[in-house]
Structures are given as structure tokens and as C-alpha cells.
Design a protein around this motif. Sequence first.
Motif, short mmCIF file in Angstrom:
data_model
loop_
_atom_site.label_atom_id
_atom_site.label_comp_id
_atom_site.label_asym_id
_atom_site.label_seq_id
_atom_site.Cartn_x
_atom_site.Cartn_y
_atom_site.Cartn_z
N VAL A 5 0.85 -1.19 0.00
CA VAL A 5 0.00 0.00 0.00
C VAL A 5 0.89 1.24 0.00
O VAL A 5 1.96 1.26 0.59
CB VAL A 5 -0.98 0.04 1.20
CG1 VAL A 5 -1.83 -1.22 1.26
CG2 VAL A 5 -0.27 0.25 2.51
N LEU A 6 0.40 2.26 -0.70
CA LEU A 6 1.12 3.53 -0.76
C LEU A 6 0.23 4.58 -0.11
O LEU A 6 -0.91 4.81 -0.55
CB LEU A 6 1.41 3.91 -2.22
CG LEU A 6 2.11 5.24 -2.47
CD1 LEU A 6 3.51 5.26 -1.84
CD2 LEU A 6 2.21 5.53 -3.98
N VAL A 7 0.73 5.19 0.96
CA VAL A 7 -0.04 6.20 1.69
C VAL A 7 0.48 7.58 1.29
O VAL A 7 1.65 7.90 1.51
CB VAL A 7 0.11 5.99 3.22
CG1 VAL A 7 -0.66 7.05 3.98
CG2 VAL A 7 -0.37 4.59 3.60
N VAL A 8 -0.40 8.37 0.66
CA VAL A 8 0.03 9.66 0.12
C VAL A 8 -0.65 10.79 0.88
O VAL A 8 -1.88 10.95 0.82
CB VAL A 8 -0.35 9.77 -1.38
CG1 VAL A 8 0.26 11.04 -1.98
CG2 VAL A 8 0.07 8.53 -2.15
N ASP A 9 0.13 11.56 1.61
CA ASP A 9 -0.41 12.71 2.33
C ASP A 9 0.75 13.63 2.68
O ASP A 9 1.84 13.14 3.02
CB ASP A 9 -1.14 12.24 3.61
CG ASP A 9 -2.13 13.30 4.11
OD1 ASP A 9 -1.69 14.45 4.37
OD2 ASP A 9 -3.31 12.98 4.24
N ASP A 10 0.54 14.94 2.62
CA ASP A 10 1.62 15.86 2.96
C ASP A 10 1.83 15.92 4.48
O ASP A 10 2.87 16.38 4.93
CB ASP A 10 1.38 17.26 2.39
CG ASP A 10 0.03 17.83 2.79
OD1 ASP A 10 -0.97 17.09 2.75
OD2 ASP A 10 -0.04 19.02 3.13
N SER A 11 0.85 15.48 5.24
CA SER A 11 0.99 15.53 6.69
C SER A 11 1.47 14.19 7.23
O SER A 11 0.86 13.15 6.99
CB SER A 11 -0.37 15.88 7.33
OG SER A 11 -0.36 15.53 8.69
N ALA A 12 2.56 14.25 8.01
CA ALA A 12 3.09 13.03 8.63
C ALA A 12 2.07 12.46 9.60
O ALA A 12 1.88 11.25 9.71
CB ALA A 12 4.40 13.36 9.36
N MET A 13 1.36 13.36 10.31
CA MET A 13 0.37 12.89 11.28
C MET A 13 -0.78 12.17 10.57
O MET A 13 -1.24 11.12 11.01
CB MET A 13 -0.18 14.07 12.08
CG MET A 13 -1.16 13.64 13.15
SD MET A 13 -1.93 15.04 13.98
CE MET A 13 -3.23 15.42 12.81
N ALA A 14 -1.21 12.73 9.45
CA ALA A 14 -2.31 12.12 8.70
C ALA A 14 -1.90 10.74 8.18
O ALA A 14 -2.70 9.80 8.21
CB ALA A 14 -2.73 13.02 7.54
N ARG A 15 -0.66 10.62 7.72
CA ARG A 15 -0.19 9.30 7.24
C ARG A 15 -0.18 8.30 8.39
O ARG A 15 -0.62 7.17 8.25
CB ARG A 15 1.22 9.42 6.63
CG ARG A 15 1.28 10.23 5.34
CD ARG A 15 2.59 9.98 4.58
NE ARG A 15 3.79 10.29 5.34
CZ ARG A 15 4.33 11.50 5.47
NH1 ARG A 15 3.77 12.54 4.87
NH2 ARG A 15 5.43 11.69 6.18
#
Lengths: 122, 203
Positions: A5-15
Motif C-alpha cells: 500500500v502507498l499512503v500519500v499525504d503531505d501531513s506526517a500525522m495524517a499518514r
Amino acid sequence: MASTVLVVDDSAMARKMLIRSLPAAWDVEVRQATNGLEALAAYRQGDVDVMFLDLTMPEMDGFQVLEALKAEGLNCLVVVVSADIQPEAQERVKRLGAIAFVKKPVDAEKLGVVLREYGVAL
Amino acid sequence: MSTALFSEDQRDALQELTNIGMGQAGASVAAVLGEFVMLSVPRILVLKPNLIPPALARIVGSEKVTAVRQGFHGDLRGEAVVVYGVSHCRELADLMGYDDVIDEATEQELLLDVSNVLVGACLGGLAEQLNAEMGFSAPSLMATEAEVSSLLDVERMDSPCALFVEVNFSLEKRSFSCHLVMLLPEDQILVLRDAIDRFLASL
């Protein structure tokens, strides 16, 4: 065999929140990207089975990623995970090929339901 | 001055929590205006008060602005300011279905209504995630067709620094856009920082 799975988000917390919401019984190898350009680069390396994609990001946003993926012949399942909860945004991402829209903050149970619906998780 | 009051994790968390509030505000205003709202990544800065006007000018450019302020209180205390370029105020009336020139009072009422929706949804969404109780005062017009530089009386701000959170809303098919800025004095930045730490610890 583990799914990638690839988790794409600019926020480290959101990832981090998304990764913790993945079903515990799902055997996954997690990769991460912090914007759309990184996401495309990671996708092009191959092996990505499921992409969790944020919409509002710098460099290249989630809508643009979906367009690019569509143009390249979408070869993975994309679940959009976003705070942009406009009904129109949800319709758009589905038209662009996303299998589902999950709103932030992520509810682990709802995410599990979505994944099971597509047979990608236990 | 940098964002040194926040660690990278705290800043990232605040940006993401604001992003979620912004998403709720975007959906609310999209429903009111019947148009798709384009969102961008919120910007978080900690600034000396005298650097706030230039930061505002960078967002809105040289156009004169009309602005609405709305105070918030409770677990967090500060002020939200919604800034509209003057040309966008007229666009708003058009969007809301007024065909002709509307009188000043009607236009102002529209601005207050839209600002109230944006501030309530955006800050309410942020407060909810932080388990903070937040109340809002009634929105009021702070300036009409004013220069950005004169918008805030920074001389009167008796805080060594202020948190400047910028959220931008624009419409895809129309030229309308507006900007929400949340301003917190230094003592409240520390309160917010503690709330963010509690949130992060609960993850």
C-alpha cells in the motif's frame, strides 16, 4: 502474500493516523509519499496494490494524481482519504477512477468496510 | 521570526487539523453558493505583529479589501478575520442570485453571513478535534474598501508574536475567492500547543 500500500499525504500525522487505521489482520507492506509527484514516482516503480490518496497537497494535488494515473492506465486501487467533503469532490474522484472516498478524520471501521467490499483486506 | 514555538510535529498536526476544519468550511460554503470550492494547503506562521500586514498583502495582492472579524472565546481565545478583495464582494452578490446592484447594507449582510459560515465550520472543526469548547461572537465588519496595510491596528497588539493561520477558498468557475486568517496572541499559542500535545498523545 503481502499487499503493497502507498499512503500519500503531505501531513506526517495524517499518514500515521491512516496507517494505524488499516485493518490489523491485513498483511501489508506500507510505503509513503508526501505529495502527488512523489506518489506518481512510487507508483511507476510498480507493485502498488492500493493507494490511499489525500486531495489537498502541495506540488501536485490528489485530483491531478488521479488524472495522471487514469492517463497511464490505472493499475492499482485508489481510496481517496480527504477532508474535502464536498459531494462534488467525492463524485469527481470516483469519475477519475477512485474506488472509494473516506473522509478525514479516518474512521477505522468505515475504512475496513470499504476495503472488505473490494476484497483487499480481511 | 520562524515557527520555532512549534516543533515540526506540532506544526504538522496543526496544519492537518486546520485542513480538516477547512474541508468542513469548504463544504458548507459550497452548499451556500452552489459552486465547487477549491481548497489549498493551510499555511501556519508565527509572526511578530508588524509582519502580519505584509503577510496579508501577500495573500490578497494590491487590491483594496473588505474584511469581517469574528472573535472566539472559551478554551481558545483569539480572532478570525475573513478578507475579501473588493471585486469579489460584488461577485458574491451575483453568486447569491442578486441580478442587479444591491445596496450596501444587503452586500454587507451577505459578507457577514458567508464569513460566519466559514469561521464557524473551520474553527469549530478544529476545536472539535482538539476537544476544546469554543464560542463565537457575532461577526462584524472591520473595514470596507480599505488598504490591506491599514486593516489591523498592529500597534495595539500587545503580544510579542501571533499565530497566523491562513486558509484560502476559491471557486473553480468564478473569480470569487476569500481568505480566512486566524490570529492568536502568544499566551493562547501556548494553550493551543498544549491542546495539540494532548491530541498527539491520544493517537
